[in-house]
Scaffold this active site. Structure first.
Site, PDB file in Angstrom:
ATOM      1  CG  MET A 174      -2.134   0.800   1.076  1.00  0.00           C
ATOM      2  SD  MET A 174      -3.187  -0.106  -0.049  1.00  0.00           S
ATOM      3  CE  MET A 174      -4.755   0.667   0.314  1.00  0.00           C
ATOM      4  N   PRO A 175       1.977   1.211   0.591  1.00  0.00           N
ATOM      5  CG  PRO A 175       3.591   0.791   2.224  1.00  0.00           C
ATOM      6  CD  PRO A 175       2.711   0.098   1.217  1.00  0.00           C
ATOM      7  CG  PHE A 176       3.472   6.998  -3.256  1.00  0.00           C
ATOM      8  CD1 PHE A 176       3.553   6.481  -4.544  1.00  0.00           C
ATOM      9  CD2 PHE A 176       3.870   8.304  -3.044  1.00  0.00           C
ATOM     10  CE1 PHE A 176       4.025   7.255  -5.605  1.00  0.00           C
ATOM     11  CE2 PHE A 176       4.342   9.091  -4.097  1.00  0.00           C
ATOM     12  CZ  PHE A 176       4.427   8.561  -5.373  1.00  0.00           C
TER      13      PHE A 176
END
Lengths: 64, 64, 64, 64, 64, 64
Positions: free
Chosen positions: E1-3
């Site tokens: 999910m992270p960016f």
């Protein structure tokens, strides 16, 4: 038109934020030819445990 | 694939955030040819004292 | 007041960008109660070699 | 420690960028108690077709 | 999910970017419990004249 | 010199953040030729209601 995002540690007072955003806006107007009207400055504040320098979390640094 | 970051004041309800991120995603799919699947929308919320416009901190504005 | 930053691959046409930023702005007005007047949408475009998903650079992906 | 990101249109001269980043740094030191040493200022430049205000792409505005 | 957004000078080779984004993704999976699948890493490259440290534009530094 | 911004859900422990920022810094040094000294890694944490994927707010997802 510009948007300026300031990433820094939490802990500044309201008075500091007031003076800081005013000075940054003036710098944009004076040196970048920006119009103040549509110019935004946003401050993103970080806890010490959410910022690392040289691979060391700020919460672990002795010099802060 | 895209990542959209929304910088705005705090205070929107869960229902508003639900509708907003859905609509922004649909705009990306319809107009930019993005696939929804890997598309992320993140909301960064700011207190009034962390956002200035035209050099004036939002906490000091009369029109908000 | 809000600032929206769209991070995506380069390659969209001017017409796509025109429709996209208009639709995102309308989504902000309709669902987040934002005023269009001071609302900015900025597009940051990335080359395939500057974006990775799941650890794989987009330039190396077969499905793009 | 802080990181300041300036999002604005392309087109400023080297001399303007020199004066701007210097002034912004000084504002951080004077008003936010930051140390200049680890303070970074980055400029992200945008083409007119990559920035919209009030839902109108800057390339379509008559007042720029 | 992270960016993850990497802001750095331009000039890295494709091979460096390939190894870098792979390693950063692995760090996220191993240490932050992230799933690689929806994890994005984007590289924003800056010219020397668009980055200042300690108030000095990188194009003016002697030690780079 | 680089600045790395990690956007992810809140909830990681101090120990995870310590290991994560250390590993990301090492990846930058090893693969991008960065010097650790002026390298910053910042973590922006998001609540589930401030992040959507595929148009669905994370607070509404069943698989998280």
């Amino acid at each position: 038109m510009p948007f300026i995002e300031i990433h820094m540690f939490e802990g500044r007072t309201l008075e500091q934020k007031r003076a800081l955003t005013k000075a940054v806006t003036e710098a944009m107007v004076e040196h970048a030819g920006a119009k103040a009207e549509g110019l935004h400055v946003a401050i993103s504040e970080y806890a010490l445990e959410n910022w690392a320098r040289a691979g060391v979390l700020s919460v672990d640094r002795k010099d802060l």
